[in-house]
Design a protein around this motif. Structure first.
Motif, PDB file in Angstrom:
ATOM      1  N   HIS A  96       0.796  -1.219  -0.048  1.00 52.13           N
ATOM      2  CA  HIS A  96       0.018  -0.160  -0.249  1.00 52.13           C
ATOM      3  C   HIS A  96       0.697   1.277   0.012  1.00 52.13           C
ATOM      4  O   HIS A  96       0.526   2.159  -0.665  1.00 52.13           O
ATOM      5  N   SER A  97       2.021   1.331   0.681  1.00 50.96           N
ATOM      6  CA  SER A  97       2.846   2.214   0.660  1.00 50.96           C
ATOM      7  C   SER A  97       3.416   2.742  -0.539  1.00 50.96           C
ATOM      8  O   SER A  97       3.635   3.600  -0.918  1.00 50.96           O
ATOM      9  N   ILE A  98       4.019   1.551  -1.159  1.00 54.29           N
ATOM     10  CA  ILE A  98       4.620   1.716  -2.488  1.00 54.29           C
ATOM     11  C   ILE A  98       3.683   2.227  -3.658  1.00 54.29           C
ATOM     12  O   ILE A  98       3.859   3.053  -4.286  1.00 54.29           O
ATOM     13  N   GLU A 104      11.954   8.150 -11.466  1.00 51.39           N
ATOM     14  CA  GLU A 104      11.960   7.055 -10.621  1.00 51.39           C
ATOM     15  C   GLU A 104      12.994   7.434  -9.417  1.00 51.39           C
ATOM     16  O   GLU A 104      12.751   7.044  -8.217  1.00 51.39           O
ATOM     17  N   THR A 105      14.251   7.998  -9.799  1.00 51.64           N
ATOM     18  CA  THR A 105      15.155   8.334  -8.442  1.00 51.64           C
ATOM     19  C   THR A 105      14.432   9.034  -7.337  1.00 51.64           C
ATOM     20  O   THR A 105      14.549   9.018  -6.397  1.00 51.64           O
ATOM     21  N   LYS A 121      11.708   9.656  -2.234  1.00 50.17           N
ATOM     22  CA  LYS A 121      10.603  10.082  -1.034  1.00 50.17           C
ATOM     23  C   LYS A 121       9.917   8.982  -0.379  1.00 50.17           C
ATOM     24  O   LYS A 121       9.967   9.066   0.821  1.00 50.17           O
ATOM     25  N   MET A 122       9.997   7.709  -1.128  1.00 52.70           N
ATOM     26  CA  MET A 122       9.524   6.483  -0.558  1.00 52.70           C
ATOM     27  C   MET A 122      10.370   5.937   0.664  1.00 52.70           C
ATOM     28  O   MET A 122       9.715   5.762   1.808  1.00 52.70           O
ATOM     29  N   LYS A 165      11.368   5.878   6.948  1.00 51.19           N
ATOM     30  CA  LYS A 165      12.216   6.084   8.114  1.00 51.19           C
ATOM     31  C   LYS A 165      11.409   7.021   9.127  1.00 51.19           C
ATOM     32  O   LYS A 165      11.412   7.021  10.206  1.00 51.19           O
ATOM     33  N   ASP A 166      10.484   7.913   8.429  1.00 52.27           N
ATOM     34  CA  ASP A 166       9.765   8.905   9.309  1.00 52.27           C
ATOM     35  C   ASP A 166       8.562   8.661   9.814  1.00 52.27           C
ATOM     36  O   ASP A 166       8.105   9.100  10.917  1.00 52.27           O
ATOM     37  N   VAL A 167       7.939   7.461   9.220  1.00 49.39           N
ATOM     38  CA  VAL A 167       6.755   7.144   9.809  1.00 49.39           C
ATOM     39  C   VAL A 167       6.816   6.055  10.592  1.00 49.39           C
ATOM     40  O   VAL A 167       7.230   4.924  10.084  1.00 49.39           O
TER      41      VAL A 167
END
Length: 229
Positions: free
Chosen positions: A85-87, A102-103, A108-109, A114-116
């Motif tokens: 789902h995240s992807i 893509e980079t 961002k992904m 790491k942040d969530v």
């Protein structure tokens, strides 16, 4: 008689390899037998100048490394069967994006993972933290090599490279037109195998162009005359 190829859509390195392969086909068939020695020599001379000017050895090395890193990060994406789902929030075909998009998407992904806390914990529970770190590593390496390749391209004066491309295009077209004329005047027998080899080569490079366009990768090639009639 001969398949068309769009020179404008060939990147500089691809154009160099295309002309090199074309010259090898003609040389193997014997330019004198084909009655195009003068046209062959003219193309060979301008190609040699362009090849020396562009320094393709280093460019080819960087391009190969960029492609390898792109393949590794695409494989890392395919290996992720969890956190789907995240992807999906970033699109369902990230691996098909152009290099730049893509980079940025992967960057961002990975930052969000790491942040969530919820996503960080999900990675840990599924033992996917090493995978996420490796994806980020591949993406960072790719970005660095891609920028280095672009810097190498930028060192080549655009006006001079445009001129070399056009001269090679004109010389290449002249070889084909003389072979077509000689085939009409003297019979097609000496040109049958040459024609097949050239068309196979053109088909290969057209596929490269088609694949790039389908991925919507933006090239930085100058405008110029397109196909050989």
């Amino acid at each position: 008689m001969y398949s068309k190829i769009n020179f404008h859509n060939l990147q500089n390195i691809e154009l160099i390899q295309f002309i090199k392969s074309f010259l090898e086909v003609i040389a193997k068939a014997d330019p004198e037998l084909l009655k195009i020695k003068a046209q062959y020599d003219a193309l060979l001379a301008i190609f040699t100048e362009m090849d020396t000017f562009y320094n393709p050895e280093l460019a080819n090395k960087l391009t190969k490394l960029v492609q390898e890193l792109d393949g590794k990060r695409d494989q890392a994406l395919l290996a992720a069967e969890s956190l789907l789902h995240s992807i999906d929030n970033y699109g369902d075909k990230i691996g098909d994006y152009n290099y730049i998009k893509e980079t940025g998407t992967i960057r961002k992904m990975c930052t969000r993972w790491k942040d969530v806390d919820e996503l960080t914990q999900a990675l840990t529970k599924l033992n996917l933290t090493p995978w996420a770190n490796k994806l980020e590593e591949f993406n960072t390496q790719f970005d660095a090599q891609y920028m280095e390749r672009n810097e190498l391209d930028a060192k080549s004066p655009d006006i001079t490279m445009v001129e070399y491309r056009r001269k090679n295009y004109d010389a290449y077209k002249a070889v084909l037109k003389y072979m077509e004329a000689n085939a009409l005047l003297n019979g097609i027998e000496p040109y049958i195998e040459v024609n097949k080899s050239i068309n196979r080569m053109v088909e290969k490079y057209n596929l490269v162009i088609k694949t790039r366009i389908s991925k919507k990768e933006v090239t930085e090639l100058p405008e110029e005359t397109t196909s050989v009639d």
